[in-house]
Every structure is written in structure tokens, then in C-alpha cells.
Design a protein around this motif. Structure first.
Motif, short mmCIF file in Angstrom:
data_model
loop_
_atom_site.label_atom_id
_atom_site.label_comp_id
_atom_site.label_asym_id
_atom_site.label_seq_id
_atom_site.Cartn_x
_atom_site.Cartn_y
_atom_site.Cartn_z
N GLU A 85 -21.43 -9.74 43.45
CA GLU A 85 -22.43 -8.69 43.25
C GLU A 85 -21.81 -7.45 42.59
N SER A 86 -20.59 -7.08 43.00
CA SER A 86 -19.98 -5.89 42.40
C SER A 86 -19.56 -6.12 40.95
N PHE A 87 -19.42 -7.39 40.55
CA PHE A 87 -19.09 -7.72 39.15
C PHE A 87 -20.34 -7.98 38.31
N SER A 88 -21.52 -8.03 38.94
CA SER A 88 -22.73 -8.45 38.22
C SER A 88 -23.04 -7.57 37.01
N LEU A 89 -22.70 -6.30 37.05
CA LEU A 89 -22.99 -5.44 35.91
C LEU A 89 -22.28 -5.90 34.64
N PHE A 90 -21.18 -6.61 34.76
CA PHE A 90 -20.45 -7.06 33.57
C PHE A 90 -21.13 -8.22 32.86
N TRP A 91 -21.89 -9.05 33.57
CA TRP A 91 -22.53 -10.16 32.87
C TRP A 91 -23.98 -9.88 32.52
N LEU A 92 -24.49 -8.72 32.86
CA LEU A 92 -25.85 -8.36 32.51
C LEU A 92 -25.95 -7.66 31.16
N LEU A 93 -24.83 -7.32 30.57
CA LEU A 93 -24.82 -6.51 29.35
C LEU A 93 -24.90 -7.34 28.07
N GLU A 94 -25.45 -6.72 27.05
CA GLU A 94 -25.43 -7.25 25.68
C GLU A 94 -24.85 -6.16 24.80
N PRO A 95 -23.93 -6.39 23.92
CA PRO A 95 -23.28 -7.68 23.67
C PRO A 95 -22.42 -8.09 24.85
N ARG A 96 -22.26 -9.37 24.99
CA ARG A 96 -21.54 -9.94 26.13
C ARG A 96 -20.08 -9.48 26.16
N ILE A 97 -19.63 -9.10 27.33
CA ILE A 97 -18.23 -8.69 27.51
C ILE A 97 -17.35 -9.94 27.48
N GLY A 145 -10.43 -3.87 19.21
CA GLY A 145 -11.83 -4.09 18.88
C GLY A 145 -12.50 -5.14 19.74
N ARG A 146 -11.87 -5.56 20.82
CA ARG A 146 -12.46 -6.55 21.72
C ARG A 146 -13.55 -5.91 22.56
N VAL A 147 -14.56 -6.68 22.94
CA VAL A 147 -15.62 -6.20 23.82
C VAL A 147 -15.09 -6.33 25.25
N THR A 148 -14.62 -5.21 25.77
CA THR A 148 -13.85 -5.20 27.01
C THR A 148 -14.50 -4.34 28.06
N GLY A 149 -14.38 -4.76 29.31
CA GLY A 149 -14.80 -3.96 30.45
C GLY A 149 -13.60 -3.78 31.36
N ALA A 150 -13.69 -2.79 32.24
CA ALA A 150 -12.62 -2.58 33.22
C ALA A 150 -13.25 -2.24 34.56
N ALA A 151 -12.63 -2.71 35.61
CA ALA A 151 -13.02 -2.39 36.97
C ALA A 151 -11.76 -1.84 37.63
N LEU A 152 -11.75 -0.53 37.89
CA LEU A 152 -10.50 0.13 38.27
C LEU A 152 -10.60 0.83 39.63
N ILE A 153 -9.60 0.56 40.46
CA ILE A 153 -9.42 1.27 41.73
C ILE A 153 -8.21 2.18 41.53
N PRO A 154 -8.34 3.48 41.81
CA PRO A 154 -7.20 4.38 41.59
C PRO A 154 -5.98 3.95 42.40
N PRO A 155 -4.79 4.12 41.83
CA PRO A 155 -3.58 3.82 42.60
C PRO A 155 -3.37 4.90 43.66
N GLY A 156 -2.58 4.58 44.66
CA GLY A 156 -2.25 5.61 45.65
C GLY A 156 -2.99 5.47 46.95
N GLY A 157 -3.70 4.37 47.14
CA GLY A 157 -4.32 4.12 48.44
C GLY A 157 -5.57 4.91 48.72
#
Length: 168
Positions: A85-97, A145-157
Motif C-alpha cells: 500500500e505504501s508503494f502504490s503511488l509509484f504504480w499509479l502514475l503515468e508515465p510509468r516509473i 533521463g530515466r523515469v525514476t522514483g525514490a522512497a526515502l527515510i532520513p538517516p539517523g534513526g
């Protein structure tokens, strides 16, 4: 009659010799390789800290998801909170990531196999790294130029607590 030393402006200069294919390297065609395509809307992670990220001059606090043209808060605290569910936003987009780079904090952590399988089934590659390396990888892929997404958690706990979690 023109003045001495001054050219007649009606006269067109002509070459004494035209280049032909027999003139070897002087006659080769010119090829241009585009080294950098300017894209004012491409995402770029400028810096990160335990509190968040600086993306395209904007401060983003806490975990975030970077999409090709936008940044959104990502409602996870640690890598264990990452679900389909937390990744679902990445596959709902156009153009496809094509690929999602996941930064799991200070260390590279394993994601749940069913989460990775769900992404693979939808044709999206996932690269899991510690957050500093994930930021660099994301920047590199965007620069390519790649169609890229990122899901990032800050370092440092740093763990963000949502209202739902704090009510329990």
C-alpha cells in the motif's frame, strides 16, 4: 572605383578550393552528441540530514516519496512499515516509473519479499540502499533521463509518529 585597401562590398568572397570526399579527414561529416539535456523540472536531492531532505531548493521534513515532478510526504517510520500500500503511488502514475530507489536510513535493510514481488509484477524495478547512497543513485538516474522514483527515510534513526500510532 573603391578606395585603395577597401573591398568592394558588392563582391562576394569565393574559396579558391572546394573540399571533396577525396580531401580525406577535412571532408568528414560532423556528428553532435548531446551530453546534457537541460530539464528544469527534473528532481535533484541537494542534501539530507536526520530531519529530512533538501530537494530542488525545498526543505522536506521526514520520510518522503520523490516522483518525476513532485515530492510527497511518505507515511512510514522505518523500513518495516513499507508495504504494498505504501508503494502504490509509484504504480499509479503515468508515465510509468521504471525504477524506485529506496533509502532505508543508516543501513541497507531488507524489504518484505511480497512488497518486492508486487513491484516486480507491475514492471517496476526496486533498488534498496542506505539513504546516502540512495540519494546519489536517484540523482544519477534522473540525470540519465530515466523515469525514476525514490522512497526515502532520513538517516539517523528519526522516526515520525503519526496521530494513529500515538493514539494507541
Amino acid at each position: 572605383m573603391p578606395w585603395p585597401g577597401v573591398r568592394d562590398s558588392t563582391r562576394v568572397p569565393r574559396r579558391g578550393h572546394r573540399l571533396t570526399p577525396a580531401d580525406d579527414e577535412l571532408y568528414q561529416r560532423t556528428h553532435i552528441s548531446l551530453l546534457q539535456r537541460e530539464s528544469p523540472q527534473s528532481m535533484y536531492i541537494e542534501s539530507y540530514s536526520s530531519r529530512g531532505f533538501m530537494v530542488n531548493g525545498n526543505r522536506v521534513l521526514g520520510p518522503c516519496a520523490l516522483l518525476p515532478h513532485s515530492v510527497v510526504q511518505w507515511n512510514v517510520g522505518t523500513h518495516q512499515d513499507i508495504t504494498e500500500e505504501s508503494f502504490s503511488l509509484f504504480w499509479l502514475l503515468e508515465p510509468r516509473i521504471e525504477i524506485v530507489v529506496v533509502g532505508t536510513g543508516d543501513r541497507t535493510e531488507r524489504l518484505q519479499p511480497q512488497v518486492l514481488q508486487a513491484m516486480r509484477q507491475r514492471g517496476i524495478a526496486v533498488e534498496v540502499q542506505d539513504t546516502p547512497n540512495a540519494c546519489a543513485t536517484f540523482n544519477f538516474l534522473c540525470h540519465e533521463g530515466r523515469v525514476t522514483g525514490a522512497a526515502l527515510i532520513p538517516p539517523g534513526g528519526t522516526v515520525l509518529t503519526t496521530l494513529a500510532h500515538s493514539a494507541e
